[in-house]
Design an enzyme around this catalytic site. Sequence first.
Site, PDB file in Angstrom:
ATOM      1  N   SER A  10      39.514  48.923  29.853  1.00  9.52           N
ATOM      2  CA  SER A  10      39.277  50.351  30.473  1.00  9.52           C
ATOM      3  C   SER A  10      38.510  50.872  29.234  1.00  9.52           C
ATOM      4  O   SER A  10      38.033  50.457  28.446  1.00  9.52           O
ATOM      5  CB  SER A  10      40.325  51.174  30.681  1.00  9.52           C
ATOM      6  OG  SER A  10      40.196  52.549  31.441  1.00  9.52           O
TER       7      SER A  10
ATOM      8  N   ARG B 237      35.815  44.504  34.526  1.00 12.51           N
ATOM      9  CA  ARG B 237      36.858  44.599  35.601  1.00 12.51           C
ATOM     10  C   ARG B 237      36.283  45.458  36.737  1.00 12.51           C
ATOM     11  O   ARG B 237      35.333  46.079  36.558  1.00 12.51           O
ATOM     12  CB  ARG B 237      37.961  45.346  35.105  1.00 12.51           C
ATOM     13  CG  ARG B 237      37.820  46.714  34.411  1.00 12.51           C
ATOM     14  CD  ARG B 237      39.047  47.348  34.452  1.00 12.51           C
ATOM     15  NE  ARG B 237      39.564  47.706  35.665  1.00 12.51           N
ATOM     16  CZ  ARG B 237      40.959  48.438  36.036  1.00 12.51           C
ATOM     17  NH1 ARG B 237      41.403  48.899  34.544  1.00 12.51           N
ATOM     18  NH2 ARG B 237      41.011  48.911  36.884  1.00 12.51           N
TER      19      ARG B 237
ATOM     20  N   THR C  96      44.018  55.950  34.652  1.00 18.14           N
ATOM     21  CA  THR C  96      45.359  55.692  33.677  1.00 18.14           C
ATOM     22  C   THR C  96      46.376  56.681  33.962  1.00 18.14           C
ATOM     23  O   THR C  96      47.565  56.491  34.204  1.00 18.14           O
ATOM     24  CB  THR C  96      44.880  55.536  32.123  1.00 18.14           C
ATOM     25  OG1 THR C  96      43.929  54.456  32.187  1.00 18.14           O
ATOM     26  CG2 THR C  96      46.333  55.299  31.576  1.00 18.14           C
TER      27      THR C  96
ATOM     28  N   CYS D  27      28.535  38.372  39.517  1.00 14.88           N
ATOM     29  CA  CYS D  27      29.505  37.805  38.730  1.00 14.88           C
ATOM     30  C   CYS D  27      29.098  38.200  37.268  1.00 14.88           C
ATOM     31  O   CYS D  27      28.239  38.130  36.667  1.00 14.88           O
ATOM     32  CB  CYS D  27      29.930  36.439  38.878  1.00 14.88           C
ATOM     33  SG  CYS D  27      31.025  35.848  37.460  1.00 14.88           S
TER      34      CYS D  27
ATOM     35  N   CYS E  35      36.046  32.867  34.098  1.00 13.72           N
ATOM     36  CA  CYS E  35      36.321  33.927  34.714  1.00 13.72           C
ATOM     37  C   CYS E  35      37.145  34.915  33.879  1.00 13.72           C
ATOM     38  O   CYS E  35      38.063  34.661  33.366  1.00 13.72           O
ATOM     39  CB  CYS E  35      37.410  33.486  36.006  1.00 13.72           C
ATOM     40  SG  CYS E  35      37.835  34.829  37.121  1.00 13.72           S
TER      41      CYS E  35
ATOM     42  N   CYS F  12      37.973  39.832  36.943  1.00 15.89           N
ATOM     43  CA  CYS F  12      37.428  41.180  37.391  1.00 15.89           C
ATOM     44  C   CYS F  12      37.481  41.274  38.959  1.00 15.89           C
ATOM     45  O   CYS F  12      37.543  42.508  39.287  1.00 15.89           O
ATOM     46  CB  CYS F  12      36.117  41.407  36.908  1.00 15.89           C
ATOM     47  SG  CYS F  12      34.816  40.392  37.831  1.00 15.89           S
TER      48      CYS F  12
ATOM     49  N   CYS G 247      33.902  39.079  42.727  1.00 21.38           N
ATOM     50  CA  CYS G 247      33.434  37.922  43.721  1.00 21.38           C
ATOM     51  C   CYS G 247      34.167  38.330  44.968  1.00 21.38           C
ATOM     52  O   CYS G 247      33.447  38.162  46.138  1.00 21.38           O
ATOM     53  CB  CYS G 247      33.507  36.693  42.995  1.00 21.38           C
ATOM     54  SG  CYS G 247      35.283  36.190  42.634  1.00 21.38           S
TER      55      CYS G 247
END
Length: 610
Positions: free
Chosen positions: A109, A357, A393, A554, A579, A582, A585
Amino acid sequence: MAGYVTRTLVRKGKNLVAVTLDVCKRHYSNDVIPKITTHYSVIPRENDSRWKEVDMERVSDDADVVIVGAGPAGLSAAIKIKQLCEKSGNDLRVCVVEKGAEVGSHTLSGACIETGALEELFPDWKERGAPLHTPVTHDKFSILTANRRIPIPILPGMPMDNRGNHLVRLGNLVRWLGEQAEALGVEIYPGYAASEVLYHDDGSVKGIATNDVGIRKDGAPKDMFERGMELHSKVTIFAEGCHGSLAKTLFKQFDLRKNCQDQTYAIGIKELWEVDPANHKPGLVEHSIGWPLDMNTYGGSFIYHFDEGPLVAIGFVVALDYSNPHLWPFKEFQRFKTHPYIRKTFVGGKRISYGARALNEGGIQSLPKLSFPGGLLIGCSPGFLNVPKVKGTHNAMQTGIIAAEAIHDKLTDENMTSSTDGVFVESYEDRIKSSAVWKELMAVRNVRPSFHNPLGMYGGIAYTGLFGYLLRGKEPWTLKHAGSDSSSLRPADQCKPIDYPKPDNEISFDLLSSVALSGTNHEHDQPAHLTLRDDSIPVDRNLAVYDGPEQRFCPAGVYEYIPTESGMGMRLQINAQNCVHCKTCDIKDPSQNINWVVPEGGGGPAYNGM
């Protein structure tokens, strides 16, 4: 050998040309549609002779509450349940499963957080040593043009007003929350990926199963194959984060999205830098909108100066409802850093970490039903991000706390009844709707969809200033989102290609060297967890119509189109080991053919305080 006629695409220069081929039907030929997906969620094992003698029994264990995901929301729920048990004299067994190898290793984050939820859990968080070292000292907000910065004043009460907030490396805070949870008796199991929702005979949630391990890339069992484990519970909390793989199945199983709009998402890409101390200003928070994105593409940036050595986090967010398939979020981020105003902070510095992400941007219009027989959704799994604040958050933690209170009250009630085998905690949703979280999201509900207007960003800014700031969301209407992000792309031949500058390897970088800084690692010899419902669609539709947009949306180089062995066509190659989890895709694929499922537990990024 039998043959057949097929149509395929051949790249000639910059063009794709359809040609007719007479192909031999051979199982080892790459000119026939290659077998890409071997995962057992798509290819049933019941009819595979290689699995005939394999013992498929699973061991099981029971708990009162099982939580999927050791992030801010899941850990807040676990902590609060145990704290309430201490006060009430009850004892509830709480188990948390986490797909990351360590608690916090998959957390990414900004992060600039409000501390209210943390203070509710631990009023003495400072004395306990919570890793919040940087109070915000100064705010800046800007509109960028190609060469200029236009400062926008931040007035008290505006979403970008960060007075009283703290900058935090969220992975470190999550790790600390895990330590507090374990001290209270919560059982946390990192490296265990929940891959399946289990159901009672009456259809209510029974718990979860972790995924099987020891499967070869071709889908066959290895000698060390091990069946996943079942965790049964009275109530299961799903706190997987944005676009969770189990939450997707729950939406369909219980029709949870029946009365809400499509969720809309963005991709956030972040780097952590050690900058020249002369450029370091601890406590400074900067946000911007505008360049390099055009006025019809929603997005913006953040730059946070931590008081932890000369550390600076820089990130770029691109909404996934963009229409041009040539747009490349990673390269937009790299180009953003070359802006004269931005570049000066990072000259002479060193990039030390990278990650990405997806995040929810739908707000209250896109929230699904939150409770169902045997389970609850909390945090970013349903989507409680406050978009204009660029913060989620605090709301994620607060929903975990509210869920904990509802569950504790239900399970410890001596007169507790449930119409289903899995306990239905109906009060959770009502408590959310009467909470400060709901009030906060109601007030900003129209900010994000207001950008869908002929003036794009400028119209959205005008609406936000007039209604968002002056009326604080009290307008008697609720705007709608434009639809699903996967349906927003236009055909490639209708869009202008984007010419991105080459990386200078000082401020801007290439993709693969960036992914290397994420610490991402997966067991190579396992079926790709990026599964395709139909292996033919990538070439026949995504490449043919949209010029293979998965190569660009991606942020980790997972997808690439390469020539077939004969050179007479193209095929999709999935580099699953890259990968970073996130989920972009799964969200943006225009064919909705990609289904992201969990890989073997412990695989994925290894973020260190991201």
